[in-house]
Design a protein around this motif. Structure first.
Motif: not given
Ligand code: BES
Ligand code: MN
Ligand code: ZN
Length: 495
Positions: A465-478
């Motif tokens: 629910s925060g900002s994107p970081w590394g390879y993790t976007p906003k929303g579903g992370t997988g």
């Protein structure tokens, strides 16, 4: 969409690309070049590290600094921070994965890039790129920047079998993560149980999986009281999806189960309004399992893998199940519902009993199960419970792939707290302590004795629910697709 990906063994400073990527490290005495960056620095016009430092580069993980290509043939040089070196002096794979992700995101709109981050960790560089380039735009009227069009990975020998296998495998894993993200990010008005089952069917058929879907009538006929009870408040009835991969001469049989609550209002035990929208992600476990099954056929793991995926919407209405109801689960165990918001364990119990009927050697279940997981371990660390040996194996594997799953106990004394005054079990304890563990103990009651099992609680890690970081976007992370994939690969390898 995945960028076009290719290998190259050309010298990076000779590549005519829009952007050339190098890594920089937070060294003990300041900024240092990352692996594979020396040739580029030598060919650059002047003292590259000094120029980067003057632009504010520190090598901090995820930091991206862009500068003109100087004497390089690339228009743009992109330096990405890798953080510090590991204890061994090498840059860890996860640092390469995260940096590749951060760079891929920052290259949106760029046509053609090349990266040297692949010099030591090709798979991590590819995975990070595929996952970092992901963006969910299905519901935006105005198209933003396209993801980076093409990325070339600099390697020693672009014809080597190992490199080509690594590119293929890592791309497939990254794409599986993105498949899970797409499902999670689809809003709950469009991804209700029947729609989810349909998408799982399409994905499964296209990949070559055997697919079976039980609708509400089949569920009733066969006695899936947990799934039916939870789904009873919604106008959109529940489903149970089964996907099967038969990997030729298989080393073992593995069952996968994932929680597929397409939206969790809490039901009659209604959740507060603040943040309820995030409960669109309450099917992240199911999404991860579906995506992993597609991956399993693509990579043809030599295993028999059967996924059992319960899908329901937890809504309050005149037809909802109530606190006080007793449900008869698949297999006959009765459960007194004391809180309709503890719904995940009810649909999972049905699914796990069904999964055990297939006689698997291992059962891995994953779910956005408890707020207590987030309290205990935070937003990025999955809690892993289950049979001790297999639990530790799953947690270690999760750490090795960068998803960070951590082993958690199932303290026997908490089981007594699930005693019910009128049924075999209650669905919640009378107090708040150890909520993640109590949920794990509840699930354990539905696992056949001879099955080694693991439960991965991803309530926090599934959704950013925060900002994107590394390879993790906003929303579903997988998360935990990469853990599941690695556990399957490990079982295929070692039994
Ligand atoms: N889906 C929630 C758990 C959850 C919480 C996921 C926060 C992601 C973020 C689950 O169904 C739930 O409501 N659990 C309850 C259980 C309680 C009633 C025992 C919880 O954790 O509050
Ligand atoms: Mn709930
Ligand atoms: Zn839930």
């Amino acid at each position: 969409m995945t960028p076009k990906l290719a290998l190259t063994d050309s010298a990076p400073h000779k590549l005519a690309v829009d952007a050339l990527v190098i890594g920089v490290v937070q060294g003990e005495s300041g900024l240092e070049l990352g692996p594979g960056a020396e040739d580029v620095a030598d060919a650059y016009d002047g003292d590259l590290l000094a120029v980067l430092a003057s632009l504010g580069a520190t090598g901090k993980s995820g930091e991206v600094v862009k500068l003109p290509g100087g004497k390089l043939r690339a228009d743009l040089l992109v330096a990405v921070g890798l953080g510090g070196r590991g204890d061994s002096g090498a840059v860890p794979a996860e640092a390469i994965r995260r940096a590749s992700g951060a760079v891929a995101r920052s290259l949106a709109g760029v046509g053609h890039a090349a990266t040297t981050l692949s010099a030591t960790e090709l798979s991590a560089a590819v995975q990070g790129t595929v996952m970092g380039a992901y963006k969910f735009t299905g519901y935006k009227s105005a198209a933003g920047d396209d993801p980076v069009g093409k990325v070339e990975f600099v390697v020693a020998d672009d014809g080597a079998d190992t490199a080509r296998q690594a590119l293929k495998g890592a791309t497939a894993i990254g794409e599986a993560v993105n498949t899970a993200r797409d499902l999670i990010n689809t809003p709950p008005n469009d991804l209700f149980p029947a729609a989810f089952a349909e998408r799982a069917t399409e994905l499964g058929r296209a990949a070559g999986l055997e697919v079976e879907v039980l609708d509400e009538n089949a569920l009733r006929k066969q006695g899936f009281g947990g799934i039916l009870g939870v789904g009873s408040g919604s106008s959109r009835p529940p489903r149970l999806v089964r996907l099967r991969h038969r990997g030729g001469k298989s080393a073992a049989k593995v069952a996968l189960v994932g929680k597929g609550i397409t939206f969790d209002t809490g039901g009659i035990s209604l959740k507060p309004a603040a943040g309820m929208d995030e409960m669109t992600s309450d099917m992240s476990g199911a999404a991860a399992v579906v995506a992993t099954m597609v991956l399993a056929t693509k990579l043809n793991y030599p295993l028999e893998i059967i996924a059992t995926v319960p899908m329901a919407e937890n809504m309050p209405s005149g037809t909802s199940y109530r606190p006080g109801d007793v449900l008869t689960m698949y297999g006959g165990t009765t459960v007194e519902v004391l809180n309709t918001d503890a719904e995940g364990r009810l649909i999972l119990a049905d699914a796990m009993v069904r999964a055990c009927e297939d006689g698997p050697d291992y059962l891995v279940e994953t779910s956005t199960l408890t707020g207590a997981q987030v309290v205990a371990l935070g937003k990025r660390t999955p809690g892993v419970m289950g049979s001790e040996e297999f639990r530790d194996r799953v947690a270690q594997t999760s750490q090795a792939v960068g998803e960070g799953g951590w082993p958690m106990p199932l303290p026997e004394e908490l089981l007594g707290e699930l005693d019910s005054k009128l049924a075999d079990l209650a669905n919640v304890t009378g107090q708040r302590w150890g909520g993640m563990l109590a949920a794990g103990l509840f699930l354990q009651e539905f696992v056949a004795d001879e099955v080694a099992w693991a439960h991965i609680d991803i309530a926090g890690p599934a959704y950013n629910s925060g900002s994107p970081w590394g390879y993790t976007p906003k929303g579903g992370t997988g998360v935990p697709v990469r853990t599941l994939a690695a556990v399957l690969a490990d079982i295929a390898d070692r039994g």
